[in-house]
Motif scaffolding. Structure first.
Motif, PDB file in Angstrom:
ATOM      1  N   THR A  28      -6.480   8.313  -2.806  1.00 26.05           N
ATOM      2  CA  THR A  28      -6.334   9.203  -3.959  1.00 26.05           C
ATOM      3  C   THR A  28      -6.248  10.656  -3.521  1.00 26.05           C
ATOM      4  OG1 THR A  28      -7.592   7.643  -5.295  1.00 26.05           O
ATOM      5  CG2 THR A  28      -7.332   9.852  -6.172  1.00 26.05           C
ATOM      6  N   ASN A  29      -7.147  11.090  -2.640  1.00 27.34           N
ATOM      7  CA  ASN A  29      -7.108  12.468  -2.150  1.00 27.34           C
ATOM      8  C   ASN A  29      -5.788  12.756  -1.444  1.00 27.34           C
ATOM      9  OD1 ASN A  29      -9.638  13.257  -3.050  1.00 27.34           O
ATOM     10  ND2 ASN A  29     -10.657  12.537  -1.207  1.00 27.34           N
ATOM     11  N   SER A  30      -5.338  11.827  -0.622  1.00 26.07           N
ATOM     12  CA  SER A  30      -4.081  12.026   0.096  1.00 26.07           C
ATOM     13  C   SER A  30      -2.903  12.121  -0.866  1.00 26.07           C
ATOM     14  CB  SER A  30      -3.850  10.887   1.089  1.00 26.07           C
ATOM     15  OG  SER A  30      -4.856  10.866   2.058  1.00 26.07           O
ATOM     16  N   ALA A  31      -2.863  11.252  -1.869  1.00 28.21           N
ATOM     17  CA  ALA A  31      -1.766  11.274  -2.836  1.00 28.21           C
ATOM     18  C   ALA A  31      -1.761  12.570  -3.638  1.00 28.21           C
ATOM     19  CB  ALA A  31      -1.861  10.076  -3.773  1.00 28.21           C
ATOM     20  N   VAL A  32      -2.938  13.036  -4.029  1.00 28.06           N
ATOM     21  CA  VAL A  32      -3.018  14.280  -4.804  1.00 28.06           C
ATOM     22  C   VAL A  32      -2.575  15.467  -3.949  1.00 28.06           C
ATOM     23  CG1 VAL A  32      -4.639  15.883  -5.902  1.00 28.06           C
ATOM     24  CG2 VAL A  32      -4.739  13.443  -6.416  1.00 28.06           C
ATOM     25  N   GLN A  33      -3.025  15.525  -2.710  1.00 25.61           N
ATOM     26  CA  GLN A  33      -2.658  16.643  -1.837  1.00 25.61           C
ATOM     27  C   GLN A  33      -1.170  16.611  -1.481  1.00 25.61           C
ATOM     28  OE1 GLN A  33      -4.543  19.252  -1.072  1.00 25.61           O
ATOM     29  NE2 GLN A  33      -6.066  18.320  -2.406  1.00 25.61           N
ATOM     30  N   THR A  75       0.836  -1.209   0.000  1.00 27.27           N
ATOM     31  CA  THR A  75       0.000   0.000   0.000  1.00 27.27           C
ATOM     32  C   THR A  75       0.867   1.255   0.000  1.00 27.27           C
ATOM     33  OG1 THR A  75      -1.742  -1.172   1.176  1.00 27.27           O
ATOM     34  CG2 THR A  75      -1.824   1.224   1.229  1.00 27.27           C
ATOM     35  N   LEU A  76       1.911   1.270   0.822  1.00 29.39           N
ATOM     36  CA  LEU A  76       2.810   2.436   0.861  1.00 29.39           C
ATOM     37  C   LEU A  76       3.548   2.619  -0.458  1.00 29.39           C
ATOM     38  CD1 LEU A  76       4.269   2.183   4.461  1.00 29.39           C
ATOM     39  CD2 LEU A  76       2.699   3.900   3.577  1.00 29.39           C
ATOM     40  N   LEU A  77       3.937   1.528  -1.087  1.00 30.69           N
ATOM     41  CA  LEU A  77       4.613   1.614  -2.375  1.00 30.69           C
ATOM     42  C   LEU A  77       3.703   2.233  -3.428  1.00 30.69           C
ATOM     43  CD1 LEU A  77       7.088   0.801  -4.163  1.00 30.69           C
ATOM     44  CD2 LEU A  77       5.813  -1.288  -4.648  1.00 30.69           C
ATOM     45  N   ILE A  78       2.472   1.750  -3.526  1.00 29.46           N
ATOM     46  CA  ILE A  78       1.512   2.282  -4.500  1.00 29.46           C
ATOM     47  C   ILE A  78       1.192   3.740  -4.195  1.00 29.46           C
ATOM     48  CG2 ILE A  78      -0.835   2.036  -5.418  1.00 29.46           C
ATOM     49  CD1 ILE A  78       1.108  -0.146  -6.309  1.00 29.46           C
ATOM     50  N   PHE A  79       1.030   4.071  -2.912  1.00 27.83           N
ATOM     51  CA  PHE A  79       0.726   5.438  -2.513  1.00 27.83           C
ATOM     52  C   PHE A  79       1.854   6.385  -2.933  1.00 27.83           C
ATOM     53  CE2 PHE A  79       0.967   8.845   0.687  1.00 27.83           C
ATOM     54  CZ  PHE A  79      -0.256   9.443   0.456  1.00 27.83           C
ATOM     55  N   ASN A  80       3.103   5.994  -2.701  1.00 24.94           N
ATOM     56  CA  ASN A  80       4.234   6.842  -3.085  1.00 24.94           C
ATOM     57  C   ASN A  80       4.336   6.978  -4.596  1.00 24.94           C
ATOM     58  OD1 ASN A  80       5.168   7.600  -0.540  1.00 24.94           O
ATOM     59  ND2 ASN A  80       6.259   5.681  -0.293  1.00 24.94           N
ATOM     60  N   GLN A  81       4.045   5.908  -5.327  1.00 23.21           N
ATOM     61  CA  GLN A  81       4.039   6.003  -6.788  1.00 23.21           C
ATOM     62  C   GLN A  81       2.959   6.975  -7.258  1.00 23.21           C
ATOM     63  OE1 GLN A  81       3.519   1.956  -8.098  1.00 23.21           O
ATOM     64  NE2 GLN A  81       5.708   1.499  -7.932  1.00 23.21           N
ATOM     65  N   ALA A  82       1.802   6.934  -6.626  1.00 21.24           N
ATOM     66  CA  ALA A  82       0.708   7.843  -7.000  1.00 21.24           C
ATOM     67  C   ALA A  82       1.082   9.293  -6.705  1.00 21.24           C
ATOM     68  CB  ALA A  82      -0.563   7.456  -6.249  1.00 21.24           C
ATOM     69  N   LYS A  83       1.757   9.543  -5.589  1.00 21.68           N
ATOM     70  CA  LYS A  83       2.199  10.911  -5.269  1.00 21.68           C
ATOM     71  C   LYS A  83       3.139  11.443  -6.339  1.00 21.68           C
ATOM     72  CE  LYS A  83       4.175  10.658  -1.293  1.00 21.68           C
ATOM     73  NZ  LYS A  83       4.763  10.872   0.026  1.00 21.68           N
ATOM     74  N   HIS A  84       4.110  10.626  -6.714  1.00 19.25           N
ATOM     75  CA  HIS A  84       5.083  11.081  -7.704  1.00 19.25           C
ATOM     76  C   HIS A  84       4.461  11.197  -9.092  1.00 19.25           C
ATOM     77  CE1 HIS A  84       8.485  11.276  -5.035  1.00 19.25           C
ATOM     78  NE2 HIS A  84       8.061  10.170  -4.479  1.00 19.25           N
ATOM     79  N   PHE A  85       3.496  10.351  -9.407  1.00 20.01           N
ATOM     80  CA  PHE A  85       2.777  10.480 -10.672  1.00 20.01           C
ATOM     81  C   PHE A  85       2.042  11.802 -10.725  1.00 20.01           C
ATOM     82  CE2 PHE A  85      -1.311  10.029 -12.894  1.00 20.01           C
ATOM     83  CZ  PHE A  85      -0.850   9.780 -14.175  1.00 20.01           C
ATOM     84  N   ARG A  86       1.410  12.184  -9.639  1.00 23.55           N
ATOM     85  CA  ARG A  86       0.681  13.453  -9.580  1.00 23.55           C
ATOM     86  C   ARG A  86       1.618  14.624  -9.808  1.00 23.55           C
ATOM     87  NH1 ARG A  86      -0.452  18.308  -8.902  1.00 23.55           N
ATOM     88  NH2 ARG A  86      -2.154  19.048  -7.659  1.00 23.55           N
ATOM     89  N   LEU A  87       2.786  14.583  -9.180  1.00 24.37           N
ATOM     90  CA  LEU A  87       3.773  15.647  -9.360  1.00 24.37           C
ATOM     91  C   LEU A  87       4.258  15.696 -10.801  1.00 24.37           C
ATOM     92  CD1 LEU A  87       5.628  17.824  -8.157  1.00 24.37           C
ATOM     93  CD2 LEU A  87       7.245  15.996  -7.641  1.00 24.37           C
ATOM     94  N   GLN A  88       4.572  14.544 -11.384  1.00 21.08           N
ATOM     95  CA  GLN A  88       5.056  14.510 -12.762  1.00 21.08           C
ATOM     96  C   GLN A  88       3.990  14.975 -13.747  1.00 21.08           C
ATOM     97  OE1 GLN A  88       8.137  14.058 -13.785  1.00 21.08           O
ATOM     98  NE2 GLN A  88       8.684  13.929 -11.626  1.00 21.08           N
ATOM     99  N   GLU A  89       2.745  14.649 -13.489  1.00 14.88           N
ATOM    100  CA  GLU A  89       1.665  15.105 -14.371  1.00 14.88           C
ATOM    101  C   GLU A  89       1.534  16.621 -14.347  1.00 14.88           C
ATOM    102  OE1 GLU A  89      -0.768  13.408 -16.521  1.00 14.88           O
ATOM    103  OE2 GLU A  89       1.068  12.226 -16.426  1.00 14.88           O
TER     104      GLU A  89
END
Length: 88
Positions: free
Chosen positions: A76-81, A31-45
């Motif tokens: 999702t909300n946490s990763a985006v924020q 879960t932490l791995l996927i969450f961190n990937q989602a955070k970095h995806f949001r930043l890269q986007e």
């Protein structure tokens, strides 16, 4: 005069990996791995959108993260924020 913000913990339950079932530890790590990937995806986007102003996607970043990583709204909300704060 600005007073410093402090927090006091009156009670804490520390959880050790060695006391948990191995499958729970693996689930949390995944879960932490996927969450961190989602955070970095949001930043890269966001960086990609700023560089290429001509094409802005029709779907919000929230929905793109949710669909790509198959997360519920809480993650999702946490990763985006959090991805937003990585920029600064």
């Amino acid at each position: 005069m600005v007073l410093p913000l402090t927090m006091k913990a009156y009670f804490s339950n520390r959880v050790y990996k060695s006391t948990l079932n191995e499958s729970i530890v693996e689930d949390v790590q995944h879960t932490l791995l996927i969450f961190n990937q989602a955070k970095h995806f949001r930043l890269q986007e966001e960086i990609r959108e700023k560089r290429n102003i001509k094409t802005k996607p029709n779907v919000s970043i929230h929905l793109r993260v949710k669909e790509k990583y198959n997360l519920n709204d809480y993650y999702t909300n946490s990763a985006v924020q959090e991805g937003k704060t990585l920029k600064s």
